[in-house]
Design a protein around this motif. Structure first.
Motif, mmCIF file in Angstrom:
data_model
loop_
_atom_site.group_PDB
_atom_site.id
_atom_site.type_symbol
_atom_site.label_atom_id
_atom_site.label_comp_id
_atom_site.label_asym_id
_atom_site.label_seq_id
_atom_site.Cartn_x
_atom_site.Cartn_y
_atom_site.Cartn_z
ATOM 1 N N LEU A 1 36.192 28.682 30.388
ATOM 2 C CA LEU A 1 34.733 28.621 30.323
ATOM 3 C C LEU A 1 34.238 27.637 31.378
ATOM 4 C CD1 LEU A 1 34.243 28.350 26.466
ATOM 5 C CD2 LEU A 1 33.804 30.359 27.842
ATOM 6 N N LYS A 2 33.250 28.055 32.148
ATOM 7 C CA LYS A 2 32.670 27.159 33.140
ATOM 8 C C LYS A 2 31.168 27.361 33.162
ATOM 9 C CE LYS A 2 36.619 26.262 36.093
ATOM 10 N NZ LYS A 2 37.110 26.115 37.464
ATOM 11 N N CYS A 3 30.481 26.296 33.539
ATOM 12 C CA CYS A 3 29.019 26.297 33.521
ATOM 13 C C CYS A 3 28.511 25.778 34.854
ATOM 14 C CB CYS A 3 28.497 25.413 32.380
ATOM 15 S SG CYS A 3 26.706 25.428 32.216
ATOM 16 N N ARG A 4 27.416 26.357 35.303
ATOM 17 C CA ARG A 4 26.748 25.880 36.512
ATOM 18 C C ARG A 4 25.288 25.592 36.158
ATOM 19 N NH1 ARG A 4 27.154 29.992 39.931
ATOM 20 N NH2 ARG A 4 24.972 30.661 39.796
ATOM 21 N N THR A 5 24.810 24.391 36.435
ATOM 22 C CA THR A 5 23.433 23.985 36.129
ATOM 23 C C THR A 5 22.662 23.749 37.414
ATOM 24 O OG1 THR A 5 24.159 21.680 35.946
ATOM 25 C CG2 THR A 5 24.050 22.966 33.915
ATOM 26 N N ASP B 1 46.874 40.540 40.921
ATOM 27 C CA ASP B 1 47.874 40.715 39.866
ATOM 28 C C ASP B 1 47.534 39.882 38.630
ATOM 29 O OD1 ASP B 1 49.078 42.418 41.602
ATOM 30 O OD2 ASP B 1 50.599 40.971 42.270
ATOM 31 N N THR B 2 47.459 38.591 38.823
ATOM 32 C CA THR B 2 47.163 37.694 37.698
ATOM 33 C C THR B 2 46.063 36.724 38.100
ATOM 34 O OG1 THR B 2 48.875 36.114 38.412
ATOM 35 C CG2 THR B 2 49.518 37.803 36.781
ATOM 36 N N ILE B 3 45.211 36.432 37.109
ATOM 37 C CA ILE B 3 44.107 35.473 37.331
ATOM 38 C C ILE B 3 44.188 34.436 36.212
ATOM 39 C CG2 ILE B 3 41.611 35.171 37.485
ATOM 40 C CD1 ILE B 3 41.394 38.053 38.365
ATOM 41 N N VAL B 4 44.190 33.172 36.592
ATOM 42 C CA VAL B 4 44.276 32.094 35.597
ATOM 43 C C VAL B 4 43.057 31.169 35.621
ATOM 44 C CG1 VAL B 4 46.795 32.118 35.570
ATOM 45 C CG2 VAL B 4 45.595 30.636 37.182
ATOM 46 N N ASP B 5 42.318 31.157 36.696
ATOM 47 C CA ASP B 5 41.145 30.269 36.777
ATOM 48 C C ASP B 5 40.171 30.841 37.792
ATOM 49 O OD1 ASP B 5 39.432 28.255 36.256
ATOM 50 O OD2 ASP B 5 40.678 26.627 37.041
ATOM 51 N N HIS B 6 38.940 30.350 37.731
ATOM 52 C CA HIS B 6 37.915 30.872 38.620
ATOM 53 C C HIS B 6 36.847 29.805 38.827
ATOM 54 C CE1 HIS B 6 35.561 30.952 34.995
ATOM 55 N NE2 HIS B 6 34.481 31.310 35.690
ATOM 56 N N CYS B 7 35.987 30.092 39.763
ATOM 57 C CA CYS B 7 34.769 29.294 39.939
ATOM 58 C C CYS B 7 33.685 30.204 40.454
ATOM 59 C CB CYS B 7 34.996 28.113 40.882
ATOM 60 S SG CYS B 7 35.342 28.544 42.590
ATOM 61 N N SER B 8 32.465 30.003 39.951
ATOM 62 C CA SER B 8 31.297 30.759 40.374
ATOM 63 C C SER B 8 30.535 29.920 41.377
ATOM 64 C CB SER B 8 30.412 31.085 39.165
ATOM 65 O OG SER B 8 29.236 31.734 39.578
ATOM 66 N N VAL B 9 30.602 30.364 42.654
ATOM 67 C CA VAL B 9 30.002 29.576 43.735
ATOM 68 C C VAL B 9 28.483 29.693 43.705
ATOM 69 C CG1 VAL B 9 30.009 29.184 46.228
ATOM 70 C CG2 VAL B 9 32.095 29.928 45.077
ATOM 71 N N LEU C 1 35.924 33.637 31.826
ATOM 72 C CA LEU C 1 37.006 34.341 32.505
ATOM 73 C C LEU C 1 37.980 34.930 31.491
ATOM 74 C CD1 LEU C 1 38.387 35.026 35.247
ATOM 75 C CD2 LEU C 1 39.692 32.899 34.970
ATOM 76 N N TYR C 2 38.255 36.211 31.683
ATOM 77 C CA TYR C 2 39.290 36.904 30.928
ATOM 78 C C TYR C 2 40.408 37.287 31.910
ATOM 79 C CZ TYR C 2 35.860 37.235 27.181
ATOM 80 O OH TYR C 2 34.952 36.934 26.196
ATOM 81 N N PRO C 3 41.537 37.744 31.423
ATOM 82 C CA PRO C 3 42.643 38.079 32.352
ATOM 83 C C PRO C 3 42.248 39.082 33.422
ATOM 84 C CG PRO C 3 43.464 37.956 30.129
ATOM 85 C CD PRO C 3 41.986 37.822 30.025
ATOM 86 N N ALA C 4 41.345 40.000 33.169
ATOM 87 C CA ALA C 4 40.975 40.990 34.177
ATOM 88 C C ALA C 4 39.480 41.181 34.241
ATOM 89 C CB ALA C 4 41.662 42.330 33.881
ATOM 90 N N ALA C 5 38.705 40.305 33.703
ATOM 91 C CA ALA C 5 37.258 40.464 33.710
ATOM 92 C C ALA C 5 36.593 39.099 33.785
ATOM 93 C CB ALA C 5 36.792 41.213 32.459
ATOM 94 N N LEU C 6 35.360 39.151 34.259
ATOM 95 C CA LEU C 6 34.543 37.944 34.374
ATOM 96 C C LEU C 6 33.163 38.258 33.820
ATOM 97 C CD1 LEU C 6 34.197 35.026 35.436
ATOM 98 C CD2 LEU C 6 33.390 36.019 37.586
ATOM 99 N N GLN D 1 29.024 34.875 44.740
ATOM 100 C CA GLN D 1 30.407 34.689 45.181
ATOM 101 C C GLN D 1 31.233 34.114 44.032
ATOM 102 O OE1 GLN D 1 30.898 31.898 48.366
ATOM 103 N NE2 GLN D 1 33.011 32.447 48.787
ATOM 104 N N TYR D 2 32.400 34.743 43.802
ATOM 105 C CA TYR D 2 33.330 34.269 42.799
ATOM 106 C C TYR D 2 34.689 34.088 43.464
ATOM 107 C CZ TYR D 2 29.691 36.224 39.831
ATOM 108 O OH TYR D 2 28.475 36.531 39.263
ATOM 109 N N VAL D 3 35.347 32.985 43.161
ATOM 110 C CA VAL D 3 36.677 32.695 43.708
ATOM 111 C C VAL D 3 37.627 32.539 42.536
ATOM 112 C CG1 VAL D 3 38.037 31.186 45.202
ATOM 113 C CG2 VAL D 3 35.606 31.529 45.690
ATOM 114 N N THR D 4 38.732 33.264 42.601
ATOM 115 C CA THR D 4 39.734 33.210 41.539
ATOM 116 C C THR D 4 41.053 32.747 42.101
ATOM 117 O OG1 THR D 4 40.322 35.526 41.927
ATOM 118 C CG2 THR D 4 38.620 35.078 40.283
ATOM 119 N N VAL D 5 41.894 32.173 41.237
ATOM 120 C CA VAL D 5 43.245 31.756 41.631
ATOM 121 C C VAL D 5 44.222 32.343 40.624
ATOM 122 C CG1 VAL D 5 42.483 29.643 42.772
ATOM 123 C CG2 VAL D 5 43.044 29.582 40.338
#
Length: 1387
Positions: A187-191, A261-269, A210-215, A302-306
Motif C-alpha cells: 500500500l502506498k499513498c501520494r499526497t 514475470d514477478t512484481i514485488v513493489d511499485h511507486c506511483s510517480v 499493488l497486487y501480484p499482477a494488478a495495480l 507513470q508507474y514504476v515496478t520492481v
C-alpha cells in the motif's frame, strides 16, 4: 553543524506488544493491568535486589528476555508510522497493535513524548487471511482555524485475501472492499505537495494498492470524502445505538500490469507530460514513417515496478484511456443507497430486515471487476537480479531500488536509466530527506536573491541492518555526508507522504509538522529522526559561505556556554574566528565576540590580537581595510580599559597634593556649609533604584566598548547613548580619582595617551560629579580638592584652552563647564563645581596676565564676571531647591518635588521663581493667613533657623513639632534671596492663580477656589488685584457660572446633585461654595474698581477692608534681582494682570446681583427662576465681557417683577430665620473663615437681603417688618427687637405682631397640654370679644409656641407703644396686656 540522529519519542510497552503479537496471547492489551506493564519495564533492577536468594535465576531470565527483545521480531512485522509521528501500527498475521502519542513529564520536570498502546485486537475477519501491508494516513482538518495538524488518522490495512480495510485510530472499521482476488503486496499513498517553482505539474492525491499482477489506484479526494462520511456515520450510529449502515464501495481504477514475470513493489510517480521531441521520437519508433502526431502531448500516469523479468518496469497509462470501474459500482451504489436509506428509515420507524437476511447478504462474495491491461513501456532487463523494494524521492524524479544482490540502485525516472549504484547493502531499507536552505546570513537577507524560491537539497538515507549502520548520501553524485552506528534490528520508517485532503487553497499558511525519516530501535524503544544541514549538499566552492555560517553558529554557542574555562574558551573562539573565510561573516563573528558577557578581557584581547596578526600577514589587497581598522581600534580600546582598571586596582600609598592653594574655595564652601547641610539632609531620604543602574556597578568591557568609537584619524570619541550608561562610564573613569582612591595624574595621563578629546572628558567628569551628589556632600573637602586637581589637569591638556584666547572674551572651555552646571538638577554639587571652576579659571587668567603684563594688578576678565554671576545664581537655586525639597504633609496634592535648574528658571520668565514657590505653597496647603504671618515675620533670625534645623537628624526634623517653624524659616530665607521676585504682592497673586488652576482641574475641591479668593484679598496692589480678578473671571469662572444660572433657571429650583454634575461639572455642595466665591470675587472687583475710579463700594456685606482714604494708587513697578535679569520666557501673572483693561462697574454690579441670588437659591434650596427676576435688558447683559459697556436696566421696574423679587427675598429671610432657630444648625463660628460665605446661619444674610432689595427696587421696610415677624415667630425676641428699631411703618408692624401675640396667648390658654385652674378661671373672666378672638387664632403657625410669658409681656408692651390710641385694635391690645399681666401674676 553536521548530521544528527535525534530522539524525539520513546515506546514504553515494546515487550507487551511483542508478547501479544508472537506468544499466542489473545487477551487485549487494554484489559491488562497497567501497573504490571510498568513494573516489567522499569523495576527489574530493584526486584532482583529484593530477591537475593534467587539472584542468579533472575539474571538468567533477564538475559533471556533481553535476547528475545533484541531478536529480529520487528522485521517480521508490518510496521507503519504516521507522518505526524502520532500513531504507530505494528501488525503480525491476524493481530495488530495501535500506539498513540502521549505527553508526560519525566523526573527532571521535562516534557517528553511517548507512544502508548491505544488499541489492540484482531483485524482479519475472513478465515485464513493475514495482514500483508498497512499505512497510517493522517487526514487534514477542514476547520478554518487549523494550522496544519491532522484532524484524525486513518489506518489502511491490506490483507492476503485481497481485501482492503480502513480503520480509525481506535480500531473501528470504517470501510472494507475487495478490489482484487490476490494478496495485497504493498500500500502506498501520494499526497499534495506545494510546487516549488512554476512549470512543475501539480500532482493529485491517490492511494495505490499493488497486487501480484494488478495495480489499483483510488483518487485521493473521493477517498478523503468517503472516509470522513464513514467516520461521521459510525459516530452517529454509536451515539444512537443503531447498526452501522454499510457504505457504498469506492470508485477505483485497476490496471493489469503485463510483460513482467514477478512484481514485488511499485511507486506511483504521478501525471507527466512528454515534451514535443520525446513525443515525436516515440511516435516514429512505434508507428513508423507515416505515424501521426497529435497537437498536444497527452498526459500520462507513470508507474514504476520492481521484481524480476525485467528487473525494473516502467508503465505509462494515458489519462482518459480507462474510466473508473463503475459497471458494478453503479449498481452497487444504487442498491446500497436504496437499502441504506430504507434500512435507516425502517430502523427509525421501528421495523427493519431480519438479521438472517443481512447475514446472507454478507456471505455473498462481491463481484470483482477485471483489470484493464497495461503494457510495459520499457524496463531495465537483468535476468539474475530481482528487485525487493523501491522508494520514490519527494521530487518524483529519483527512486532508490534494493535487490537480492545487496545493491542499492539510484534511478533517474525521467530518463529511465540507473545513474548510481552502491554495493554491500543486503536487506537495505531506504528513505529520503528533502532539506530547505536556511536563510540566516545578513547578506542573503538583503540581497535580491531573498525574493527567489528557497533552494532544496536531496539526501538518500540507507539503513544496512546486516552492518548496523545508517548512512546519508548527497544526491545525485554527492559524497556520504553522515553515518551512524545503530542496532542491527531497527526499522527505517519512511512514509513518503503527508496529510490527505490538502490542496493549494487550504495549505496556504500551514506549517506541516511531519517527520521525513525515522528510525525505530526495538531494543531501547527509541524513535529517532534524521537531521541534515543544507550546506552539506553544496560543493566545496559553494560551501565556504555555508561553512562560515556554521562556524558563526558554533562561535555563538561557545560564547553562550558559561561552564568553559577561560583558556579553553579562548582557544576555541580563536580557532573558529581564524577559520572563517568571508570578511562579512568575520565581522559578525567579531561583533558577537565583543558583545559577549561571558568572555574575560584578557581572552578577548588575545583573540583580537591573533586575528589582527593573521590579517596583517595576508596580502593587503585581499584584506578588508574596515575589518583591519576595527581590530586595531578595538585593541586600542581594550588597552585603555585594562590601563584604567590597573590604575584603580593598584594600591597607592602616596598622598595626592593639590596643584594650587584652595584657600578661596574653602572659604566659599564654609560660607554655604549650613545651607549645604540642610540640603543634604533633605536629599538623603531613602529611594528605590535598580541594582544594574547603580553608579558603583562594575562597568563591563562590553559596555565600555559600546560607548567609545574610534575615528578614521585614530582618535577616540565618546558616545553618549543614555544617562545611565554615561554615568557608569564616568564613574569607571573618574570616580576613583574624585574619592581619592586613585591618583588623578595617572588617570589623566592614560586618557591623554588614548587621544580622547578634553572637551568630552570635561563633560564626563562634571556628569559623574553631579550624578554622585550624595557621596560628594558626605566628604565635601576631599572631593572638592580632587575635583580641582582633575579640572586643572584636564585644562592643561592639549586642545582644552586655546593659546590664542583673550581673557577679555569668553573661553569655549569654561563656557562648556558653565553650560553643564546651568542645566544640572543637582544644584549643591553644581555649586561646589562652580567654586572649583571659578578658582581654576581665575588662576589660569592670572597666570596668563602675569606672563603678558608682568604687573601686580589683578586681572579683570569678562570670564570671571560670568563665573561670579553663575555662582550667585547657583547659591540662589540651592536655597530655593532646599525649600522645594521639604516634604508636604501626607495625603496632600501636588506630586513629587520640582527639580530646579538655572536654565529652567531663566526660561521660565520673570515669574518662574514665584511660580515654583506658589506651587510649593499649594502642595503644603499653607493657609493665606499663615503665609501672611510668615512673610510679616522679621528676617533677622533666618540664619539661626537654618542653623538650628541643620543640627538635627532627618527623622528628628520630620517628627519635631517645630518643623513648621523651620519650614517658615526656609521660606523666609528664599524670600531674602529673591526680595523682588517674592515680594508679598507677587507671591499672593501667584498663589491665587495656582489655587484657581488646581481647582479648575478638580472643581469638587471647592476649598481651593475659596483659598484662591482669600489669597486675592491679601494682594495690596489694586492694579494687580483688578487684573487677577478679571483673568480669573474670564478664564475659569464665567463659563461655569453661566451654566449654573441656566440650569437653575431651567429647573426652577435648586438642582439635585446629578444635574449639577452633568451641566456644571461639580456636585450641589461644591456648586453652592462656587457661587459664594463668585459673589466674593465680584465684590472684590467692585471694591477695587470703586477705589481706582474714586467710587464708593455699594456692597459691604463681605468682611473686607479697603483703605478708602487713598485717592489714587499708582501702578506698581515690577522688577527682578540683578543676577536674574536675563530671564527670557512667558510673562508673569503680575505682568499679565497689569495689562488687563478696566471693567464696567454697573455690569460687575449686575453680575454680583445675579450671583447673590443664585447663591441664596442654592444655600436655602429655594424655588425660583433667577433670570426671570430681570427684564430683557438685564438678561441680555448677563455673561458679557466685564470690560465692555452694556445696555443696563434703568427706571421704574414692572410692579409684577418687583413683586416676584419681593417674594424671593422674603423666602430668603424666612429660610435664614429657620436656620438660625434650628438647634441642629452649626454655629456661625463652626466653619472655617474661607467657607463662611457658604454658611446659611451667617449673620450677614439680612443685610444682604436689604441691600439686594434696594438694588431690586423692593421696599426695605417690608423686608424689615417680615424679618421682625419671622424672628418673633421663631421665638427670637431679642433679635426681633433690634431689627424693630429700624422699621418705619410701626402701625402695620403692630397689627402684624398683634396676631403673633394672640397666637402665643391662645396656645397658653387653650392648646397647652398642662392647663392650670387659674388659667381656666382667667379665660372665664376675659371679655367675650377677646375670648372669641383668641379662639379664632391658630397657634400651629408658630414655629416656637413655647415662649416665656415675660417675653410675651414685653411684646404686648411694644404693641401698646406702636399702636396709636385711635387705632381700631388698640383696645384689643389693652385687653391682651391685662390678660398677660394677670397670667404672669398668677404664675
Amino acid at each position: 553543524m553536521s548530521c544528527g540522529l535525534l530522539e524525539f519519542c520513546r515506546l514504553q510497552e515494546l515487550k507487551t506488544v511483542r508478547d501479544y503479537l508472537f506468544r499466542g496471547q489473545t487477551e487485549p492489551l487494554q484489559q491488562k493491568n497497567q501497573t504490571e506493564n510498568e513494573l516489567s519495564w522499569d523495576t527489574s533492577d530493584w526486584e532482583s535486589a529484593w530477591e537475593g536468594d534467587n539472584s542468579k535465576e533472575q539474571e538468567a531470565s533477564s538475559v533471556e528476555e533481553a535476547t528475545e527483545l533484541s531478536g529480529p521480531w520487528l522485521q517480521d512485522c508490518v510496521v507503519s508510522l504516521s507522518p505526524c509521528s502520532d500513531l504507530l501500527v505494528v501488525a503480525h498475521e491476524q493481530k495488530a497493535v495501535f500506539l498513540s502519542a502521549k505527553w508526560r513529564t519525566d523526573s527532571g520536570g521535562k516534557d517528553e513524548m511517548t507512544l502508548d498502546v491505544s488499541w489492540s485486537g484482531t483485524l482479519s475477519t475472513d478465515e485464513g487471511e493475514c495482514v500483508s501491508s498497512a499505512i497510517c494516513v493522517p487526514l487534514a482538518s477542514q476547520k478554518r482555524s487549523s494550522t496544519g495538524r491532522p484532524d484524525w488518522t486513518c489506518v489502511v490495512v491490506g490483507f492476503t485475501s485481497g481485501t482492503v480495510r480502513f480503520y480509525t485510530e481506535n480500531g473501528v472499521l470504517l470501510l472494507a472492499q475487495l478490489l482484487h482476488e490476490d494478496p495485497v503486496l504493498r500500500l502506498k499513498c501520494r499526497t499534495y505537495e506545494i510546487p516549488r517553482h512554476p512549470g512543475v505539474t501539480e500532482q493529485h492525491e491517490e492511494l495505490s494498492i499493488l497486487y501480484p499482477a494488478a495495480l489499483v489506484t483510488i483518487d485521493g479526494f473521493s477517498l478523503f470524502q468517503s472516509l470522513r462520511a464513514c467516520r461521521n456515520q459510525v459516530a452517529r450510529a454509536a451515539a444512537a445505538g443503531s447498526d452501522v449502515v454499510q457504505p457504498p464501495p469506492l470508485a477505483y481504477k485497476k490496471w493489469g500490469l503485463q510483460e513482467m514475470d514477478t512484481i514485488v513493489d511499485h511507486c506511483s510517480v504521478g501525471v507527466m507530460t512528454l515534451n514535443v521531441f520525446d513525443q515525436m521520437k516515440n511516435a516514429s519508433i512505434l508507428g513508423g514513417f507515416k505515424a501521426s502526431v497529435k497537437g498536444s502531448p497527452p498526459a500520462m500516469s507513470q508507474y514504476v515496478t520492481v521484481g524480476g523479468g525485467p528487473y525494473t518496469g516502467f508503465y505509462y497509462a494515458v489519462e482518459g484511456s480507462s474510466q473508473p470501474l463503475l459497471s458494478h459500482v453503479a449498481l452497487a451504489v444504487a442498491s446500497k443507497l436504496t437499502s441504506a436509506l430504507f434500512s435507516a428509515a425502517s430502523g427509525w420507524l421501528g421495523w427493519s430486515k431480519s438479521k438472517n437476511e443481512d447475514e446472507t447478504v454478507q456471505k455473498h462474495r462481491p463481484k470483482v471487476e477485471p483489470a484493464t491491461p497495461l503494457g510495459i513501456r520499457f524496463g531495465l532487463p537483468d535476468s539474475r537480479r530481482h528487485g525487493e523494494s523501491i522508494c520514490l524521492s519527494p521530487c518524483n524524479t529519483l527512486a532508490g531500488v534494493t535487490d537480492d544482490f545487496g545493491r542499492v540502485t539510484l534511478l533517474d525516472l525521467t530518463r529511465g536509466i540507473a545513474i548510481r549504484m552502491w554495493k554491500g547493502y543486503r536487506d537495505a531499507q531506504l528513505g529520503w530527506l528533502h532539506v530547505p536552505e536556511e536563510r540566516i546570513s545578513r547578506e542573503s537577507s538583503t540581497s535580491a536573491s531573498a525574493s527567489l524560491p528557497r533552494r532544496h537539497a536531496l539526501f538518500l538515507v540507507i539503513y544496512a541492518p546486516r552492518r548496523g549502520i545508517l548512512e546519508i548520501w548527497a544526491m545525485q553524485h554527492g559524497p556520504r555526508v553522515g553515518a551512524f552506528t545503530v542496532g542491527k534490528h531497527c526499522r527505517l520508517l519512511y512514509a513518503g507522504y503527508r496529510l490527505l485532503g490538502v490542496n493549494s487553497v487550504t495549505s496556504q499558511g500551514w506549517q506541516l509538522h511531519t517527520q521525513q525519516v525515522c528510525l525505530l530501535d526495538p531494543i531501547t524503544g527509541a524513535l529517532r529522526t534524521v537531521t541534515v544541514p543544507f550546506h552539506l549538499a553544496l560543493s566545496d566552492k559553494k560551501s565556504e559561505g555555508a561553512k562560515d555560517m556554521h562556524l558563526l553558529k558554533r562561535l555563538t554557542t561557545i560564547l553562550k556556554t558559561t561552564e568553559l574555562e577561560p583558556d579553553i574558551l579562548e582557544n576555541e573562539a580563536k580557532s573558529v574566528l581564524l577559520d572563517i573565510k568571508h570578511s562579512s561573516i568575520k565581522k559578525e563573528a567579531l561583533e558577537s565576540l565583543l558583545s559577549s558577557k561571558n568572555i574575560p578581557v584578557l581572552c578577548l584581547k588575545n583573540i583580537i590580537c591573533a586575528l589582527f596578526s593573521a590579517l596583517r600577514q595576508q596580502d593587503p589587497q585581499q584584506v578588508d581595510p574596515v575589518l583591519l581598522q576595527q581590530c586595531s581600534s578595538q585593541l586600542k580600546l581594550l588597552q585603555l580599559y585594562s590601563d584604567i582598571q590597573h590604575v584603580h586596582a593598584a594600591v597607592h600609598t602616596e598622598c595626592c597634593q593639590p596643584i594650587e592653594s584652595l584657600d578661596g574655595i574653602e572659604g566659599e564652601v564654609t560660607r554655604v556649609s549650613l545651607v549645604l547641610k540642610r540640603y543634604a539632609m533633605l536629599t538623603s531620604r531613602p529611594s528605590v533604584s535598580f541594582v544594574q543602574d547603580a553608579p558603583d556597578t562594575p562597568l563591563s568591557v562590553q559596555a565600555f566598548l559600546s560607548q567609545i568609537e574610534c575615528t578614521e584619524e585614530g582618535q577616540l570619541k565618546l558616545v553618549h547613548r543614555s544617562e545611565t550608561e554615561w554615568n557608569q562610564l564616568g564613574s569607571f573613569v573618574f570616580w576613583g580619582g574624585l574619592c581619592g582612591k586613585s591618583p588623578p595624574h595617572n588617570i589623566c595621563d592614560k586618557l591623554q595617551q588614548a587621544g580622547i578629546s578634553p572637551q568630552q572628558l570635561l563633560s564626563l567628569l562634571l556628569s559623574v560629579w553631579l550624578q554622585r551628589e550624595k557621596e560628594v556632600l558626605q566628604n565635601t573637602e576631599e572631593s572638592v580638592k580632587n575635583l580641582h586637581t582633575l579640572l586643572i589637569l584636564l585644562s592643561n591638556m592639549e586642545g582644552a584652552i586655546e593659546e590664542s584666547w583673550d581673557p577679555q572674551s569668553l573661553s569655549p572651555w569654561w563656557q562648556q563647564a558653565r553650560n553643564i552646571l546651568v542645566q544640572s538638577h543637582n544644584s549643591a554639587a553644581a555649586l561646589l563645581a562652580a567654586f572649583v571652576a571659578h578658582r581654576a579659571a581665575k588662576a589660569n587668567i592670572t597666570s596668563r596676565a602675569d606672563i603678558k603684563l608682568e604687573s601686580e594688578w589683578e586681572a579683570v576678565s569678562l570670564e570671571l564676571e560670568h563665573w561670579v554671576v553663575c555662582v550667585r545664581q547657583l547659591e540662589d537655586v540651592v536655597v530655593l531647591q532646599t525649600l522645594l525639597l521639604v516634604q508636604p504633609p501626607v495625603g496632600s496634592a501636588g506630586g513629587a518635588a520640582v527639580q530646579c535648574t538655572i536654565k529652567m528658571l531663566m526660561e521660565g520668565g520673570t515669574g518662574g521663581i514665584t511660580d515654583n514657590v506658589s506651587k510649593w505653597v499649594f502642595k503644603h496647603n499653607l493657609a493665606p493667613e499663615q503665609l501672611k504671618a510668615i512673610l510679616q515675620k522679621g528676617e533677622d533670625n533666618v540664619d539661626d533657623i537654618i542653623k538650628e534645623g541643620a543640627g538635627e537628624s532627618v527623622k528628628e526634623v520630620e517628627k519635631s513639632q517645630e518643623d513648621a517653624d523651620r519650614t517658615s524659616g526656609l521660606l523666609l530665607a528664599v524670600c531674602k534671596r529673591f526680595p523682588h521676585s517674592l515680594c508679598p504682592n507677587l507671591l499672593f497673586a501667584h498663589c491665587c492663580w495656582e489655587y484657581v488652576v488646581q481647582w479648575n482641574k478638580d472643581p469638587e475641591e471647592s476649598l481651593r477656589l475659596c483659598q484662591a479668593v482669600e489669597h486675592l484679598k491679601l494682594v495690596s496692589s489694586p492694579h494687580i488685584q483688578l487684573g487677577i480678578c478679571t483673568m480669573m473671571w474670564s478664564t475659569f469662572i464665567v463659563k461655569r457660572f453661566s451654566a449654573a444660572a441656566f440650569l437653575i433657571e431651567k429647573v426652577g429650583k435648586a438642582p439635585k446633585d446629578r444635574l449639577c454634575r452633568r451641566d456644571v461639572g461639580m456636585g450641589d455642595k461644591a456648586l453652592t461654595s462656587f457661587l459664594g466665591c463668585c459673589v466674593q470675587l465680584l465684590q472684590i472687583l467692585m471694591e477695587v474698581t470703586g477705589l481706582l475710579v474714586k467710587n464708593q463700594c455699594p456692597l459691604s456685606f463681605i468682611n473686607y477692608c479697603v483703605d478708602s482714604a487713598v485717592a489714587e494708587v499708582p501702578p506698581p513697578e515690577l522688577s527682578v534681582e540683578e543676577v536674574w535679569c536675563g530671564a527670557e520666557g512667558p510673562a508673569s501673572i503680575a505682568d499679565l494682570a497689569l495689562e488687563q483693561k478696566g471693567v464696567h462697574y454697573p455690569l460687575v454690579q449686575h453680575h454680583c446681583l445675579l450671583a447673590s441670588l443664585l447663591h441664596a437659591t442654592m444655600t436655602f434650596s429655594l424655588k425660583v427662576k433667577p433670570l426671570s427676576l430681570f427684564d430683557s435688558k438685564g438678561k441680555n447683559a448677563f455673561f458679557r465681557d466685564l470690560t465692555t459697556i452694556q445696555l443696563m436696566p434703568s427706571g421704574v421696574m414692572d410692579p409684577g417683577l418687583v413683586l416676584l423679587r419681593q417674594e424671593f427675598l422674603l423666602r430668603v429671610l424666612t429660610s435664614w430665620v429657620q436656620c438660625i432657630g434650628n438647634p441642629s444648625s452649626s454655629a456661625p463660628g463652626a466653619r472655617p473663615p474661607s467657607l463662611s460665605a457658604c454658611d446659611p446661619t451667617a449673620d450677614w444674610w439680612p443685610s444682604l437681603c436689604l441691600e439686594l432689595g434696594s438694588l431690586l427696587q423692593v421696599n426695605p421696610d417690608i423686608l424689615r417688618r417680615h424679618l421682625v415677624c419671622q424672628l418673633y415667630n421663631q421665638g427670637l425676641d431679642l433679635q426681633a427687637e433690634e431689627v424693630m428699631l429700624e422699621v418705619e411703618d410701626k402701625d402695620v408692624l403692630g397689627s402684624q405682631l398683634l396676631v403673633t401675640t394672640g397666637q402665643r396667648l391662645s396656645y397658653s390658654l387653650l392648646h397647652s397640654q398642662n392647663q392650670t385652674q387659674p388659667a381656666m378661671e382667667l379665660l372665664a373672666r376675659l371679655p367675650p370679644t377677646l375670648c372669641t378672638w383668641l379662639k379664632a387664632m391658630d397657634p400651629s403657625e408658630l414655629r416656637c409656641p413655647l415662649v416665656p410669658l415675660p417675653q410675651t409681656s414685653r411684646l404686648v408692651g411694644h404693641l401698646i407703644e406702636m399702636l396709636p390710641e385711635n387705632h381700631a385694635q388698640y383696645s384689643l391690645a389693652l385687653h391682651l396686656l391685662e390678660a398677660v399681666d394677670a397670667l404672669t401674676t398668677e404664675d
